[in-house]
Design a protein around this motif. Structure first.
Motif, PDB file in Angstrom:
ATOM      1  N   GLY A   1       4.682 -15.287  13.715  1.00  0.00           N
ATOM      2  CA  GLY A   1       5.978 -14.745  13.309  1.00  0.00           C
ATOM      3  C   GLY A   1       5.874 -13.319  12.805  1.00  0.00           C
ATOM      4  N   ARG A   2       6.981 -12.606  12.872  1.00  0.00           N
ATOM      5  CA  ARG A   2       6.991 -11.173  12.581  1.00  0.00           C
ATOM      6  C   ARG A   2       7.670 -10.870  11.242  1.00  0.00           C
ATOM      7  N   LEU A   3       7.139  -9.873  10.563  1.00  0.00           N
ATOM      8  CA  LEU A   3       7.697  -9.403   9.293  1.00  0.00           C
ATOM      9  C   LEU A   3       7.992  -7.921   9.398  1.00  0.00           C
ATOM     10  N   ALA A   4       9.189  -7.536   8.936  1.00  0.00           N
ATOM     11  CA  ALA A   4       9.519  -6.116   8.770  1.00  0.00           C
ATOM     12  C   ALA A   4      10.032  -5.916   7.348  1.00  0.00           C
ATOM     13  N   VAL A   5       9.387  -5.026   6.623  1.00  0.00           N
ATOM     14  CA  VAL A   5       9.809  -4.658   5.267  1.00  0.00           C
ATOM     15  C   VAL A   5      10.309  -3.219   5.319  1.00  0.00           C
ATOM     16  N   HIS A   6      11.555  -3.023   4.931  1.00  0.00           N
ATOM     17  CA  HIS A   6      12.166  -1.691   4.881  1.00  0.00           C
ATOM     18  C   HIS A   6      12.277  -1.351   3.405  1.00  0.00           C
ATOM     19  N   GLU A   7      11.517  -0.344   2.954  1.00  0.00           N
ATOM     20  CA  GLU A   7      11.397  -0.171   1.507  1.00  0.00           C
ATOM     21  C   GLU A   7      11.204   1.284   1.100  1.00  0.00           C
ATOM     22  N   TYR A   8      11.746   1.605  -0.081  1.00  0.00           N
ATOM     23  CA  TYR A   8      11.396   2.847  -0.753  1.00  0.00           C
ATOM     24  C   TYR A   8       9.940   2.742  -1.189  1.00  0.00           C
ATOM     25  N   SER A   9       9.076   3.454  -0.505  1.00  0.00           N
ATOM     26  CA  SER A   9       7.651   3.457  -0.822  1.00  0.00           C
ATOM     27  C   SER A   9       7.145   4.857  -0.501  1.00  0.00           C
ATOM     28  N   LEU A  10       6.852   5.613  -1.514  1.00  0.00           N
ATOM     29  CA  LEU A  10       6.533   7.028  -1.330  1.00  0.00           C
ATOM     30  C   LEU A  10       5.212   7.216  -0.590  1.00  0.00           C
ATOM     31  N   SER A  11       5.132   8.343   0.095  1.00  0.00           N
ATOM     32  CA  SER A  11       3.931   8.638   0.895  1.00  0.00           C
ATOM     33  C   SER A  11       2.702   8.839   0.040  1.00  0.00           C
ATOM     34  N   GLY A  12       2.901   9.268  -1.202  1.00  0.00           N
ATOM     35  CA  GLY A  12       1.793   9.647  -2.075  1.00  0.00           C
ATOM     36  C   GLY A  12       1.677  11.150  -2.249  1.00  0.00           C
ATOM     37  N   LEU A  13       2.421  11.912  -1.427  1.00  0.00           N
ATOM     38  CA  LEU A  13       2.412  13.367  -1.559  1.00  0.00           C
ATOM     39  C   LEU A  13       3.340  13.800  -2.699  1.00  0.00           C
ATOM     40  N   PRO A  14       2.944  14.755  -3.517  1.00  0.00           N
ATOM     41  CA  PRO A  14       3.784  15.202  -4.634  1.00  0.00           C
ATOM     42  C   PRO A  14       5.161  15.683  -4.192  1.00  0.00           C
ATOM     43  N   VAL A  15       5.275  16.297  -3.006  1.00  0.00           N
ATOM     44  CA  VAL A  15       6.561  16.818  -2.569  1.00  0.00           C
ATOM     45  C   VAL A  15       7.586  15.709  -2.408  1.00  0.00           C
TER      46      VAL A  15
END
Length: 243
Positions: free
Chosen positions: A145-159
């Motif tokens: 089965g497939r999972l898709a999570v659509h989320e606010y998750s920052l790249s890690g870059l300060p910008v």
């Protein structure tokens, strides 16, 4: 700031449900990005014969995205906020959709699955124990089965961290204050800053036993701020990969 959790967060969403759709409509690409993430599930045959769980469906924007991406699928949409569900239920829906006032743990306890796919939009920042919820989600999925999570998750870059703070201080929190929901939108701001970066959440998915984990950014101003996370439950046969 102390983040809102559990019943406090549900009550905040209940109150904000009155104006939630209007505020999200101010975000360019909000619904387009949800649809892009739903399509990234790559469900075959327009979803015919498939049962999808929309986990944390809110007022139904993610549910609509799933139906646009897979119009023949059967969708069970759940949320912990009764207020958000009332707004969702007030909209017109296909007979293939049903809404339930449940958490992920409740879905598992009531044996609603297994599901061919799970879609979770803007959920994991808001749960107390994301690892436990991921493990529950894995049990709700069929093998392959497939999972898709659509989320606010920052790249890690300060910008991207700086851009998110600027948007929250300049637009999101003032708008939420006008509707009497400042506490929820303060929570939104800080929950994103405190949550996993995209690489960290991908690692969390792998740690929960998911396979084939991939991360894809959204387009527009939210690039580096919102991501789609894609994964599978276990290995797949050639037939399952083609489904």
């Amino acid at each position: 700031m102390t983040l809102l959790r559990d019943d406090d967060l549900s009550r905040a969403f209940d109150h904000a449900s009155r104006t939630y759709d209007r505020l999200t409509a101010l975000n360019p690409g909000y619904r387009t990005d949800l649809l892009r993430s739903a399509r990234r599930l790559r469900l075959p045959r327009e979803g015919a014969g498939l049962h999808i769980l929309d986990l944390g469906c809110g007022t139904g924007a993610s549910t609509r995205a799933l139906l646009d991406a897979a119009p023949q699928a059967r969708v069970t949409a759940v949320d912990a906020s009764a207020g958000m569900l009332r707004r969702a239920l007030a909209k017109p829906w296909s007979a293939r959709v049903r809404f339930l006032h449940l958490t992920a743990e409740d879905v598992a306890a009531e044996a609603e699955g297994p599901f061919d796919a799970v879609f979770a939009a803007y959920l994991f920042r808001n749960v107390t124990d994301p690892d436990a919820v991921l493990k529950t989600v894995r049990t709700l999925l069929r093998p392959g089965g497939r999972l898709a999570v659509h989320e606010y998750s920052l790249s890690g870059l300060p910008v991207h961290r700086a851009l998110w703070t600027a948007v929250c201080r300049g637009i999101i929190i003032p708008a939420g204050t006008l509707t009497g929901d400042r506490a929820l939108y303060d929570h939104l701001w800080h929950s994103v800053l405190d949550f996993d970066t995209a690489p960290a959440f991908a690692g969390r998915l792998t740690g929960a036993g998911f396979t084939g984990v991939r991360v894809a950014p959204v387009a527009g101003w939210q690039t580096g701020i919102v991501h789609t996370f894609l994964a599978r439950h276990g290995s797949t046969t050639a037939e399952e990969r083609d489904r």
